[in-house]
Design a protein around this motif. Structure first.
Motif, PDB file in Angstrom:
ATOM      1  N   ILE A   1       0.846  -1.196   0.000  1.00 54.23           N
ATOM      2  CA  ILE A   1       0.000   0.000   0.000  1.00 54.23           C
ATOM      3  C   ILE A   1       0.877   1.240   0.000  1.00 54.23           C
ATOM      4  O   ILE A   1       1.790   1.367   0.813  1.00 54.23           O
ATOM      5  CB  ILE A   1      -0.917   0.038   1.241  1.00 54.23           C
ATOM      6  N   ARG A   2       0.600   2.156  -0.938  1.00 52.32           N
ATOM      7  CA  ARG A   2       1.278   3.446  -0.985  1.00 52.32           C
ATOM      8  C   ARG A   2       0.250   4.567  -1.095  1.00 52.32           C
ATOM      9  O   ARG A   2      -0.848   4.346  -1.620  1.00 52.32           O
ATOM     10  CB  ARG A   2       2.205   3.523  -2.202  1.00 52.32           C
ATOM     11  N   PRO A   3       0.583   5.777  -0.666  1.00 47.38           N
ATOM     12  CA  PRO A   3      -0.323   6.913  -0.864  1.00 47.38           C
ATOM     13  C   PRO A   3      -0.409   7.281  -2.343  1.00 47.38           C
ATOM     14  O   PRO A   3       0.593   7.241  -3.060  1.00 47.38           O
ATOM     15  CB  PRO A   3       0.327   8.035  -0.052  1.00 47.38           C
ATOM     16  N   GLY A   4      -1.605   7.652  -2.798  1.00 44.87           N
ATOM     17  CA  GLY A   4      -1.772   8.153  -4.154  1.00 44.87           C
ATOM     18  C   GLY A   4      -2.409   7.157  -5.091  1.00 44.87           C
ATOM     19  O   GLY A   4      -2.182   5.950  -4.976  1.00 44.87           O
ATOM     20  N   THR A   5      -3.215   7.670  -6.012  1.00 49.69           N
ATOM     21  CA  THR A   5      -3.861   6.821  -7.022  1.00 49.69           C
ATOM     22  C   THR A   5      -3.570   7.325  -8.430  1.00 49.69           C
ATOM     23  O   THR A   5      -4.295   7.007  -9.362  1.00 49.69           O
ATOM     24  CB  THR A   5      -5.385   6.775  -6.796  1.00 49.69           C
ATOM     25  N   ASP A   6      -2.504   8.097  -8.595  1.00 50.75           N
ATOM     26  CA  ASP A   6      -2.115   8.565  -9.919  1.00 50.75           C
ATOM     27  C   ASP A   6      -1.584   7.396 -10.737  1.00 50.75           C
ATOM     28  O   ASP A   6      -1.250   6.328 -10.201  1.00 50.75           O
ATOM     29  CB  ASP A   6      -1.052   9.651  -9.801  1.00 50.75           C
ATOM     30  N   ASP A   7      -1.471   7.592 -12.045  1.00 54.19           N
ATOM     31  CA  ASP A   7      -1.046   6.515 -12.939  1.00 54.19           C
ATOM     32  C   ASP A   7       0.322   5.970 -12.564  1.00 54.19           C
ATOM     33  O   ASP A   7       0.561   4.758 -12.610  1.00 54.19           O
ATOM     34  CB  ASP A   7      -1.026   7.007 -14.390  1.00 54.19           C
ATOM     35  N   GLY A   8       1.245   6.858 -12.207  1.00 56.42           N
ATOM     36  CA  GLY A   8       2.590   6.413 -11.878  1.00 56.42           C
ATOM     37  C   GLY A   8       2.622   5.511 -10.654  1.00 56.42           C
ATOM     38  O   GLY A   8       3.329   4.499 -10.634  1.00 56.42           O
ATOM     39  N   THR A   9       1.840   5.851  -9.636  1.00 52.60           N
ATOM     40  CA  THR A   9       1.814   5.037  -8.414  1.00 52.60           C
ATOM     41  C   THR A   9       1.195   3.677  -8.676  1.00 52.60           C
ATOM     42  O   THR A   9       1.761   2.635  -8.328  1.00 52.60           O
ATOM     43  CB  THR A   9       1.043   5.762  -7.298  1.00 52.60           C
ATOM     44  N   LEU A  10       0.028   3.658  -9.313  1.00 54.51           N
ATOM     45  CA  LEU A  10      -0.658   2.386  -9.533  1.00 54.51           C
ATOM     46  C   LEU A  10       0.109   1.494 -10.508  1.00 54.51           C
ATOM     47  O   LEU A  10      -0.003   0.265 -10.443  1.00 54.51           O
ATOM     48  CB  LEU A  10      -2.078   2.633 -10.050  1.00 54.51           C
TER      49      LEU A  10
ATOM     50  N   MET B   1      -3.601   4.534  -1.982  1.00 53.57           N
ATOM     51  CA  MET B   1      -4.576   5.145  -1.083  1.00 53.57           C
ATOM     52  C   MET B   1      -5.074   6.464  -1.675  1.00 53.57           C
ATOM     53  O   MET B   1      -4.280   7.331  -2.027  1.00 53.57           O
ATOM     54  CB  MET B   1      -3.946   5.403   0.289  1.00 53.57           C
ATOM     55  N   TYR B   2      -6.397   6.600  -1.799  1.00 49.86           N
ATOM     56  CA  TYR B   2      -6.981   7.837  -2.303  1.00 49.86           C
ATOM     57  C   TYR B   2      -6.612   9.006  -1.382  1.00 49.86           C
ATOM     58  O   TYR B   2      -6.735   8.916  -0.159  1.00 49.86           O
ATOM     59  CB  TYR B   2      -8.498   7.725  -2.358  1.00 49.86           C
ATOM     60  N   THR B   3      -6.191  10.084  -2.001  1.00 49.84           N
ATOM     61  CA  THR B   3      -5.944  11.317  -1.254  1.00 49.84           C
ATOM     62  C   THR B   3      -6.900  12.435  -1.686  1.00 49.84           C
ATOM     63  O   THR B   3      -6.985  13.465  -1.020  1.00 49.84           O
ATOM     64  CB  THR B   3      -4.496  11.785  -1.456  1.00 49.84           C
ATOM     65  N   THR B   4      -7.568  12.256  -2.821  1.00 45.30           N
ATOM     66  CA  THR B   4      -8.581  13.197  -3.296  1.00 45.30           C
ATOM     67  C   THR B   4      -9.750  12.393  -3.867  1.00 45.30           C
ATOM     68  O   THR B   4      -9.551  11.249  -4.295  1.00 45.30           O
ATOM     69  CB  THR B   4      -8.029  14.111  -4.412  1.00 45.30           C
ATOM     70  N   PRO B   5     -10.959  12.921  -3.952  1.00 42.84           N
ATOM     71  CA  PRO B   5     -11.386  14.215  -3.415  1.00 42.84           C
ATOM     72  C   PRO B   5     -11.614  14.180  -1.902  1.00 42.84           C
ATOM     73  O   PRO B   5     -11.876  15.215  -1.294  1.00 42.84           O
ATOM     74  CB  PRO B   5     -12.705  14.471  -4.153  1.00 42.84           C
TER      75      PRO B   5
ATOM     76  N   ALA C   1      -7.223   1.833  -4.296  1.00 39.71           N
ATOM     77  CA  ALA C   1      -7.462   1.443  -5.688  1.00 39.71           C
ATOM     78  C   ALA C   1      -6.265   0.659  -6.203  1.00 39.71           C
ATOM     79  O   ALA C   1      -5.137   0.871  -5.766  1.00 39.71           O
ATOM     80  CB  ALA C   1      -7.685   2.679  -6.561  1.00 39.71           C
ATOM     81  N   ALA C   2      -6.509  -0.251  -7.141  1.00 30.35           N
ATOM     82  CA  ALA C   2      -5.435  -0.985  -7.811  1.00 30.35           C
ATOM     83  C   ALA C   2      -5.934  -1.412  -9.179  1.00 30.35           C
ATOM     84  O   ALA C   2      -7.143  -1.468  -9.431  1.00 30.35           O
ATOM     85  CB  ALA C   2      -4.982  -2.193  -6.990  1.00 30.35           C
ATOM     86  N   HIS C   3      -4.982  -1.734 -10.061  1.00 33.09           N
ATOM     87  CA  HIS C   3      -5.342  -2.137 -11.419  1.00 33.09           C
ATOM     88  C   HIS C   3      -6.016  -3.511 -11.428  1.00 33.09           C
ATOM     89  O   HIS C   3      -5.664  -4.401 -10.654  1.00 33.09           O
ATOM     90  CB  HIS C   3      -4.105  -2.180 -12.315  1.00 33.09           C
ATOM     91  N   ARG C   4      -6.964  -3.657 -12.348  1.00 34.32           N
ATOM     92  CA  ARG C   4      -7.623  -4.953 -12.575  1.00 34.32           C
ATOM     93  C   ARG C   4      -6.783  -5.795 -13.537  1.00 34.32           C
ATOM     94  O   ARG C   4      -6.700  -7.017 -13.388  1.00 34.32           O
ATOM     95  CB  ARG C   4      -9.024  -4.703 -13.174  1.00 34.32           C
ATOM     96  N   ASP C   5      -6.154  -5.140 -14.510  1.00 35.36           N
ATOM     97  CA  ASP C   5      -5.359  -5.841 -15.531  1.00 35.36           C
ATOM     98  C   ASP C   5      -4.144  -4.999 -15.869  1.00 35.36           C
ATOM     99  O   ASP C   5      -4.229  -3.777 -15.955  1.00 35.36           O
ATOM    100  CB  ASP C   5      -6.196  -6.087 -16.790  1.00 35.36           C
ATOM    101  N   GLY C   6      -3.029  -5.663 -16.072  1.00 35.44           N
ATOM    102  CA  GLY C   6      -1.789  -4.958 -16.336  1.00 35.44           C
ATOM    103  C   GLY C   6      -1.234  -4.323 -15.074  1.00 35.44           C
ATOM    104  O   GLY C   6      -1.911  -4.185 -14.062  1.00 35.44           O
ATOM    105  N   HIS C   7       0.048  -3.951 -15.120  1.00 35.49           N
ATOM    106  CA  HIS C   7       0.712  -3.280 -14.000  1.00 35.49           C
ATOM    107  C   HIS C   7       0.540  -4.039 -12.689  1.00 35.49           C
ATOM    108  O   HIS C   7       0.272  -3.446 -11.643  1.00 35.49           O
ATOM    109  CB  HIS C   7       0.212  -1.848 -13.866  1.00 35.49           C
ATOM    110  N   GLY C   8       0.677  -5.339 -12.747  1.00 36.56           N
ATOM    111  CA  GLY C   8       0.565  -6.166 -11.553  1.00 36.56           C
ATOM    112  C   GLY C   8      -0.807  -6.746 -11.331  1.00 36.56           C
ATOM    113  O   GLY C   8      -0.950  -7.764 -10.655  1.00 36.56           O
ATOM    114  N   ALA C   9      -1.848  -6.107 -11.880  1.00 35.92           N
ATOM    115  CA  ALA C   9      -3.231  -6.614 -11.784  1.00 35.92           C
ATOM    116  C   ALA C   9      -3.557  -7.083 -10.367  1.00 35.92           C
ATOM    117  O   ALA C   9      -4.118  -8.161 -10.171  1.00 35.92           O
ATOM    118  CB  ALA C   9      -3.443  -7.752 -12.787  1.00 35.92           C
ATOM    119  N   LYS C  10      -3.238  -6.256  -9.376  1.00 36.56           N
ATOM    120  CA  LYS C  10      -3.394  -6.679  -7.985  1.00 36.56           C
ATOM    121  C   LYS C  10      -4.846  -6.894  -7.577  1.00 36.56           C
ATOM    122  O   LYS C  10      -5.125  -7.646  -6.647  1.00 36.56           O
ATOM    123  CB  LYS C  10      -2.742  -5.655  -7.050  1.00 36.56           C
TER     124      LYS C  10
END
Length: 238
Positions: free
Chosen positions: A98-107, A114-118, A134-143
């Protein structure tokens, strides 16, 4: 007749080219998803190892304190990593950093962000609030690829350096708009909850291999446990 043959040859060539192009697109998509999983999983595994190493090197935790005063986890060496999410319904050894942030780079790093906005998410060690991830459903680890396997009554466990936080799933929203930010509100809109509490929300894209909608899972904290020697997990993970 000759003109007809030319038309057939051209049409056949165009058809073959379209089929070849379609196959190339499909192969590229499959390769991209597969390779992004490989890269993200490697990075996430390295980051998880760094975090656990930092926990091992940290000063031993103080005696357990009341929930409202529970110490925040040591972020250590991994750029603010908060701990791990375990979802037994998605696999016996399921573990997501788990990391802070849901931007493309983090996910894209193969983590749960972890959502920081809104709305500002509230980690469980900070008391009442909604810990929205939030986490990806497919690709980028698909966690969260198998998040659709999770249902009411299932356990969600958050692991920090000092404590385990055990949640019970109370509700699932199979499909909603990507713009439906109410699902991660402090008291999530559409959830079974009607007053402030200690909640967790998991979101991912749905259906699989698309980003048309969002799948949402809600849970509430049922207990927390101080970390025992040897990091013995709670019963839900054994």
């Amino acid at each position: 007749m000759a003109q007809g043959r030319v038309v057939k040859v051209v049409a056949g060539g165009v058809g073959d080219a379209l089929v070849t192009f379609g196959l190339l697109v499909v192969l590229l998509a499959v390769y991209s998803l597969w390779w992004s999983n490989v890269v993200s999983d490697r990075e996430a595994d390295r980051a998880a190892g760094r975090l656990r190493d930092s926990w091992s090197a940290a000063v031993p935790a103080a005696p357990p304190t009341p929930a409202a005063e529970s110490p925040a986890p040591v972020a250590g060496l991994d750029r603010g990593a908060l701990g791990f999410l375990h979802v037994p319904a998605m696999g016996r050894d399921n573990q997501v950093l788990i990391r802070p942030g849901t931007d493309d780079g983090t996910l894209a790093e193969g983590v749960a962000g972890m959502y920081t906005t809104p709305y500002g998410s509230v980690p469980p060690w900070e008391g009442a609030g909604n810990f929205a991830l939030a986490a990806h459903r497919d690709g980028h680890g698909a966690k969260f690829h198998d998040l659709d396997r999770v249902g009411p009554g299932d356990a969600l466990v958050v692991e920090t350096r000092d404590r385990w936080y055990v949640y019970r799933v109370d509700g699932v929203l199979p499909e909603t708009s990507p713009d439906d930010v109410g699902v991660i509100a402090p008291v999530p809109v559409g959830s079974p909850y009607h007053e402030p509490g200690r909640y967790i929300t998991l979101t991912t894209c749905t259906p699989a291999y698309t980003s048309l909608y969002r799948l949402v899972v809600w849970g509430s904290l049922v207990r927390e446990e101080a970390m025992a020697p040897g990091r013995v997990p709670p019963a839900e993970l054994r």
